[in-house]
Motif scaffolding. Structure first.
Motif, mmCIF file in Angstrom:
data_model
loop_
_atom_site.group_PDB
_atom_site.id
_atom_site.type_symbol
_atom_site.label_atom_id
_atom_site.label_comp_id
_atom_site.label_asym_id
_atom_site.label_seq_id
_atom_site.Cartn_x
_atom_site.Cartn_y
_atom_site.Cartn_z
ATOM 1 N N VAL A 176 -8.119 -7.244 -8.100
ATOM 2 C CA VAL A 176 -7.326 -8.368 -7.589
ATOM 3 C C VAL A 176 -7.076 -8.208 -6.095
ATOM 4 O O VAL A 176 -6.106 -8.759 -5.562
ATOM 5 C CB VAL A 176 -5.998 -8.499 -8.368
ATOM 6 C CG1 VAL A 176 -6.263 -8.805 -9.837
ATOM 7 C CG2 VAL A 176 -5.141 -7.238 -8.230
ATOM 8 N N SER A 177 -7.972 -7.487 -5.420
ATOM 9 C CA SER A 177 -7.750 -7.172 -4.015
ATOM 10 C C SER A 177 -7.642 -8.417 -3.144
ATOM 11 O O SER A 177 -6.923 -8.424 -2.142
ATOM 12 C CB SER A 177 -8.858 -6.256 -3.496
ATOM 13 O OG SER A 177 -10.142 -6.822 -3.720
ATOM 14 N N ARG A 178 -8.345 -9.500 -3.509
ATOM 15 C CA ARG A 178 -8.281 -10.684 -2.647
ATOM 16 C C ARG A 178 -6.950 -11.405 -2.753
ATOM 17 O O ARG A 178 -6.664 -12.301 -1.961
ATOM 18 C CB ARG A 178 -9.434 -11.635 -2.951
ATOM 19 C CG ARG A 178 -9.441 -12.280 -4.309
ATOM 20 C CD ARG A 178 -10.783 -12.964 -4.576
ATOM 21 N NE ARG A 178 -10.851 -13.638 -5.849
ATOM 22 C CZ ARG A 178 -10.502 -14.898 -6.044
ATOM 23 N NH1 ARG A 178 -10.047 -15.624 -5.031
ATOM 24 N NH2 ARG A 178 -10.585 -15.467 -7.234
ATOM 25 N N PHE A 179 -6.111 -11.006 -3.709
ATOM 26 C CA PHE A 179 -4.783 -11.606 -3.843
ATOM 27 C C PHE A 179 -3.680 -10.696 -3.294
ATOM 28 O O PHE A 179 -2.506 -10.961 -3.510
ATOM 29 C CB PHE A 179 -4.486 -11.914 -5.320
ATOM 30 C CG PHE A 179 -5.409 -12.932 -5.927
ATOM 31 C CD1 PHE A 179 -5.236 -14.282 -5.680
ATOM 32 C CD2 PHE A 179 -6.455 -12.532 -6.741
ATOM 33 C CE1 PHE A 179 -6.084 -15.228 -6.238
ATOM 34 C CE2 PHE A 179 -7.318 -13.468 -7.313
ATOM 35 C CZ PHE A 179 -7.128 -14.815 -7.053
ATOM 36 N N ILE A 180 -4.045 -9.629 -2.592
ATOM 37 C CA ILE A 180 -3.065 -8.617 -2.222
ATOM 38 C C ILE A 180 -1.933 -9.188 -1.369
ATOM 39 O O ILE A 180 -0.770 -8.833 -1.556
ATOM 40 C CB ILE A 180 -3.746 -7.420 -1.508
ATOM 41 C CG1 ILE A 180 -2.726 -6.325 -1.211
ATOM 42 C CG2 ILE A 180 -4.477 -7.871 -0.259
ATOM 43 C CD1 ILE A 180 -2.049 -5.755 -2.421
#
Length: 216
Positions: A176-180
């Motif tokens: 979920v790195s793009r939502f960090i």
């Protein structure tokens, strides 16, 4: 009118239990056009206040506001907030707690239900009781009506020996790195729990970008 089936339903005891380990997954599902929901069993009145509230009633009201802000950042469409006493779920009649979870599953027909594992992740009695109630509700459903059942699952064995016996390793991992940025914004809505945030990031920084679960 038939209510929409949920992609994911969280059933957790406290405000903030929804955000550290699942916010990114919820955001990804919402972005994909799915409906997601959260059932919060208590108002969190026995938690830390950092001096931002001078009574349990004031803290409960503040934590409700924090939770609402957090869920808005995540994009959660369905939320049910109950008023069971914080830190005393173990003392409550078990049958009604099971029925709360069972009713939520039947009404919202989730594809997946997420809650705490048998050891409560950290041994908190409210976490453990919530696990027991959700598992009992899930077991009571006809097999054809059971959603997938996920537990929060840290990637490493707990340090505390009393938690190790009931530890379940992750078998689902979601990047979920793009939502960090949004996840951190959602976490920051829980201002009264800033020490919990610091502790979590210090110990489990990797779980900010990788959310791990155990699918039963």
């Amino acid at each position: 009118m038939t209510t929409p089936a949920l992609k994911l339903l969280l059933i957790v005891p406290h405000p903030d239990d929804e955000v550290y380990g699942a916010a990114g997954t919820l955001m990804e599902y919402v972005e994909a056009g799915h409906t997601v929901g959260v059932v919060t069993l208590t108002r969190g009145e026995a938690g830390r206040s950092l001096g931002l509230a001078d009574s349990q009633d004031a803290l409960a009201a503040l934590r409700e506001t924090e939770l609402k802000a957090c869920l808005e950042v995540i994009g959660v469409q369905v939320h049910e907030h109950l008023c069971y006493p914080d830190k005393y779920l173990t003392d409550q009649p078990f049958g009604p707690l099971v029925e709360v979870a069972r009713s939520a599953m039947l009404r919202w027909r989730p594809e997946t239900v997420l809650t705490f594992p048998p050891n409560g992740s950290n041994g908190h009695p409210d976490h453990v009781t919530t696990h027991r109630a959700v598992k009992a509700a899930w077991d009571s459903l006809p097999q054809a009506q059971r959603p997938a059942l996920w537990y929060y699952a840290g990637p490493t064995l707990p340090e505390q020996p009393e938690l190790q016996a009931a530890y379940l390793p992750p078998n689902v991992e979601r990047d979920v790195s793009r939502f960090i940025t949004r996840k951190l914004t959602a976490i920051a809505c829980h201002r009264t729990q800033a020490l919990s945030t610091v502790d979590f990031i210090r110990r489990f920084a990797g779980r900010m970008v990788s959310e791990t679960f155990h699918e039963v």
